[in-house]
Write a protein that holds these residues in place. Structure first.
Motif, PDB file in Angstrom:
ATOM      1  N   UNK A   1       0.845  -1.185   0.000  1.00 43.09           N
ATOM      2  CA  UNK A   1       0.000   0.000   0.000  1.00 43.09           C
ATOM      3  C   UNK A   1       0.882   1.238   0.000  1.00 43.09           C
ATOM      4  N   UNK A   2       0.746   2.063  -1.065  1.00 46.21           N
ATOM      5  CA  UNK A   2       1.586   3.244  -1.261  1.00 46.21           C
ATOM      6  C   UNK A   2       0.682   4.436  -1.567  1.00 46.21           C
ATOM      7  N   UNK A   3       0.803   5.539  -0.843  1.00 51.28           N
ATOM      8  CA  UNK A   3      -0.029   6.703  -1.158  1.00 51.28           C
ATOM      9  C   UNK A   3       0.201   7.212  -2.583  1.00 51.28           C
ATOM     10  N   UNK A   4       1.470   7.352  -2.961  1.00 49.85           N
ATOM     11  CA  UNK A   4       1.859   7.797  -4.304  1.00 49.85           C
ATOM     12  C   UNK A   4       3.348   7.561  -4.454  1.00 49.85           C
ATOM     13  N   UNK A   5       3.855   7.734  -5.669  1.00 48.20           N
ATOM     14  CA  UNK A   5       5.267   7.465  -5.923  1.00 48.20           C
ATOM     15  C   UNK A   5       6.093   8.736  -6.144  1.00 48.20           C
ATOM     16  N   UNK A   6       5.439   9.904  -6.140  1.00 50.77           N
ATOM     17  CA  UNK A   6       6.164  11.144  -6.403  1.00 50.77           C
ATOM     18  C   UNK A   6       7.193  11.451  -5.314  1.00 50.77           C
ATOM     19  N   UNK A   7       6.929  11.006  -4.114  1.00 57.79           N
ATOM     20  CA  UNK A   7       7.809  11.252  -2.980  1.00 57.79           C
ATOM     21  C   UNK A   7       8.842  10.134  -2.919  1.00 57.79           C
ATOM     22  N   UNK A   8      10.132  10.474  -2.899  1.00 54.81           N
ATOM     23  CA  UNK A   8      11.177   9.461  -3.027  1.00 54.81           C
ATOM     24  C   UNK A   8      11.166   8.450  -1.885  1.00 54.81           C
ATOM     25  N   UNK A   9      10.675   8.852  -0.713  1.00 50.13           N
ATOM     26  CA  UNK A   9      10.567   7.897   0.400  1.00 50.13           C
ATOM     27  C   UNK A   9       9.751   6.678  -0.026  1.00 50.13           C
ATOM     28  N   UNK A  10       8.604   6.915  -0.659  1.00 48.74           N
ATOM     29  CA  UNK A  10       7.739   5.808  -1.058  1.00 48.74           C
ATOM     30  C   UNK A  10       8.316   5.022  -2.231  1.00 48.74           C
ATOM     31  N   UNK A  11       8.894   5.717  -3.195  1.00 49.99           N
ATOM     32  CA  UNK A  11       9.441   5.006  -4.353  1.00 49.99           C
ATOM     33  C   UNK A  11      10.636   4.141  -3.948  1.00 49.99           C
ATOM     34  N   UNK A  12      11.492   4.656  -3.059  1.00 52.90           N
ATOM     35  CA  UNK A  12      12.639   3.866  -2.609  1.00 52.90           C
ATOM     36  C   UNK A  12      12.202   2.673  -1.764  1.00 52.90           C
ATOM     37  N   UNK A  13      11.261   2.912  -0.873  1.00 48.24           N
ATOM     38  CA  UNK A  13      10.802   1.825  -0.013  1.00 48.24           C
ATOM     39  C   UNK A  13      10.095   0.749  -0.836  1.00 48.24           C
ATOM     40  N   UNK A  14       9.276   1.162  -1.802  1.00 47.47           N
ATOM     41  CA  UNK A  14       8.595   0.191  -2.660  1.00 47.47           C
ATOM     42  C   UNK A  14       9.621  -0.626  -3.447  1.00 47.47           C
ATOM     43  N   UNK A  15      10.655   0.033  -3.959  1.00 48.70           N
ATOM     44  CA  UNK A  15      11.683  -0.680  -4.724  1.00 48.70           C
ATOM     45  C   UNK A  15      12.400  -1.713  -3.851  1.00 48.70           C
ATOM     46  N   UNK A  16      12.679  -1.360  -2.610  1.00 51.83           N
ATOM     47  CA  UNK A  16      13.378  -2.297  -1.728  1.00 51.83           C
ATOM     48  C   UNK A  16      12.472  -3.474  -1.363  1.00 51.83           C
ATOM     49  N   UNK A  17      11.186  -3.227  -1.165  1.00 50.18           N
ATOM     50  CA  UNK A  17      10.237  -4.309  -0.884  1.00 50.18           C
ATOM     51  C   UNK A  17      10.130  -5.243  -2.088  1.00 50.18           C
ATOM     52  N   UNK A  18      10.024  -4.644  -3.272  1.00 46.97           N
ATOM     53  CA  UNK A  18       9.910  -5.440  -4.500  1.00 46.97           C
ATOM     54  C   UNK A  18      11.130  -6.334  -4.689  1.00 46.97           C
ATOM     55  N   UNK A  30       1.665  -4.827   3.098  1.00 46.97           N
ATOM     56  CA  UNK A  30       2.665  -3.938   3.692  1.00 46.97           C
ATOM     57  C   UNK A  30       2.199  -2.511   3.473  1.00 46.97           C
ATOM     58  N   UNK A  31       2.011  -1.772   4.537  1.00 46.18           N
ATOM     59  CA  UNK A  31       1.608  -0.372   4.458  1.00 46.18           C
ATOM     60  C   UNK A  31       2.844   0.510   4.590  1.00 46.18           C
ATOM     61  N   UNK A  32       3.232   1.173   3.505  1.00 48.52           N
ATOM     62  CA  UNK A  32       4.346   2.113   3.596  1.00 48.52           C
ATOM     63  C   UNK A  32       3.932   3.371   4.351  1.00 48.52           C
ATOM     64  N   UNK A  33       2.649   3.667   4.329  1.00 45.14           N
ATOM     65  CA  UNK A  33       2.039   4.744   5.107  1.00 45.14           C
ATOM     66  C   UNK A  33       0.535   4.469   5.091  1.00 45.14           C
ATOM     67  N   UNK A  34      -0.208   5.156   5.949  1.00 40.37           N
ATOM     68  CA  UNK A  34      -1.632   4.840   5.982  1.00 40.37           C
ATOM     69  C   UNK A  34      -2.432   5.971   6.604  1.00 40.37           C
ATOM     70  N   UNK A  77       3.756  16.009   4.991  1.00 43.01           N
ATOM     71  CA  UNK A  77       2.430  16.323   5.523  1.00 43.01           C
ATOM     72  C   UNK A  77       2.552  17.103   6.822  1.00 43.01           C
ATOM     73  N   UNK A  78       1.423  17.541   7.338  1.00 45.56           N
ATOM     74  CA  UNK A  78       1.461  18.332   8.562  1.00 45.56           C
ATOM     75  C   UNK A  78       1.683  17.438   9.781  1.00 45.56           C
ATOM     76  N   UNK A  79       1.888  18.071  10.910  1.00 44.28           N
ATOM     77  CA  UNK A  79       2.295  17.377  12.135  1.00 44.28           C
ATOM     78  C   UNK A  79       1.284  16.312  12.555  1.00 44.28           C
ATOM     79  N   UNK A  80       0.009  16.610  12.443  1.00 44.31           N
ATOM     80  CA  UNK A  80      -1.019  15.695  12.934  1.00 44.31           C
ATOM     81  C   UNK A  80      -1.188  14.442  12.090  1.00 44.31           C
ATOM     82  N   UNK A  81      -0.653  14.443  10.865  1.00 42.00           N
ATOM     83  CA  UNK A  81      -0.899  13.323   9.950  1.00 42.00           C
ATOM     84  C   UNK A  81       0.361  12.585   9.509  1.00 42.00           C
ATOM     85  N   UNK A  82       1.525  12.969  10.005  1.00 40.02           N
ATOM     86  CA  UNK A  82       2.752  12.339   9.529  1.00 40.02           C
ATOM     87  C   UNK A  82       3.719  12.058  10.673  1.00 40.02           C
TER      88      UNK A  82
END
Length: 319
Positions: A65-82, A120-124, A183-188
């Motif tokens: 589960x990935x919110x989007x791939x534009x942010x390198x955190x998600x793209x890198x983590x997805x690549x390592x999981x794959x 696997x939730x990279x974020x949620x 994201x803002x403090x309350x959501x990240x």
């Protein structure tokens, strides 16, 4: 199309023996194996992997589960999981959400329907309570610190390296310290870690005018730099939430021929090495490997991974 019964009849061996040979799940003599293989080749038999998955209760597929791939955190983590999943003989399906809680619930329901061996939730956005209610249907892994919540988790430990960055800024007597955030403090949780560490080092919260959220990639970094230079007193130290963002900030300052602030990025991407940008390596290869292992072995553990502050000197900064 030939099936196992046909192969048994043509080879002269029992269905059980043929099944053991094809599924590689028991002893088959050399003579039987050779005879069965000749028939398999003759009739061009292809195993029905869907039926096999249904019989074993496994799909050999992990949903990520990935919110989007534009942010390198998600793209890198997805690549390592794959990479880790493929090495273990599993397939991966990217389940994009754009932080839509209803979509996340649908993916949890698909786990209930046995479409995946685990998620696997990279974020949620969906609540941890909701995840816990689906845990009986298969492994669920979160890539963040869950504290005492009894869900599997693996994550990069950020606090020490964030403290290192802000201590560096404090020792350098920088007067304007800016942060770019996803994201803002309350959501990240990552935003919370950055701001909490800032407050711990400086004993005050970051100045609102020096904090920009919604920053995901190079273009966002470029626009953040434009905003910073519009301030009466632009920052002289910028902690960016990725190296691509740091590169966008650098490029805008250079295009405007303005004095370059000290810039620190994150993720240890190629661009930070080329531009000698100091950065934080969150070791996502290890996080991804851990996440896949937790799914495959159905472990409910919390596995922290230490991050690393990499100080570099060069054209962007000398720290």
């Amino acid at each position: 199309m030939a099936n196992i019964k046909d192969i048994a009849r043509l080879s002269g061996y029992s269905v059980a023996t043929v099944s053991r040979y094809i599924n590689k799940n028991g002893y088959v003599s050399t003579n039987a194996a050779q005879a069965i293989q000749r028939v398999v080749e003759k009739v061009d038999y292809v195993p029905n992997t869907i039926a096999r998955d249904l019989s074993t209760g496994r799909t050999k597929t992990i949903g990520v589960v990935v919110p989007f791939f534009e942010y390198s955190y998600f793209s890198q983590l997805f690549a390592s999981i794959t990479k880790a999943a493929f090495n273990a003989g599993y397939s991966v399906i990217a389940l994009k959400t754009n932080y839509d809680a209803e979509l996340e619930r649908q993916y949890l329901e698909q786990l209930h329907q046995k479409r995946y061996d685990g998620l696997i939730f990279t974020s949620h956005t969906v609540s941890l309570e909701t995840m816990l209610s689906y845990q009986k249907y298969g492994p669920i892994v979160c890539c963040r610190n869950l504290g005492d919540v009894p869900l599997a988790a693996t994550y990069s430990v950020r606090n020490k390296t964030y403290d290192d960055v802000f201590e560096l800024a404090k020792r350098g007597n920088f007067q304007g310290i800016a942060l770019t955030l996803n994201r803002d403090y309350d959501h990240s949780p990552t935003t919370q870690a950055a701001i909490d560490c800032y407050e711990q080092v400086f004993h005050q919260k970051p100045k609102p005018e020096y904090t920009v959220t919604g920053v995901l990639g190079y273009e966002d970094g470029y626009q953040a730099a434009e905003y910073f230079l519009s301030l009466p007193k632009p920052p002289d130290f910028i902690f960016a939430n990725s190296d691509n963002i740091a590169a966008g900030i650098f490029q805008y300052y250079r295009n405007q021929q303005q004095p370059m602030p000290t810039i620190v990025g994150q993720e240890n991407e190629v661009v930070s090495r080329l531009m000698n940008i100091s950065t934080i390596d969150h070791h996502y290869d290890e996080v991804g490997k851990n996440a896949v292992d937790l799914v495959i072995n159905k472990k409910v553990q919390h596995i922290p991974v230490s991050s690393e502050f990499i100080r570099r000197t060069g054209q962007v900064s000398s720290i």
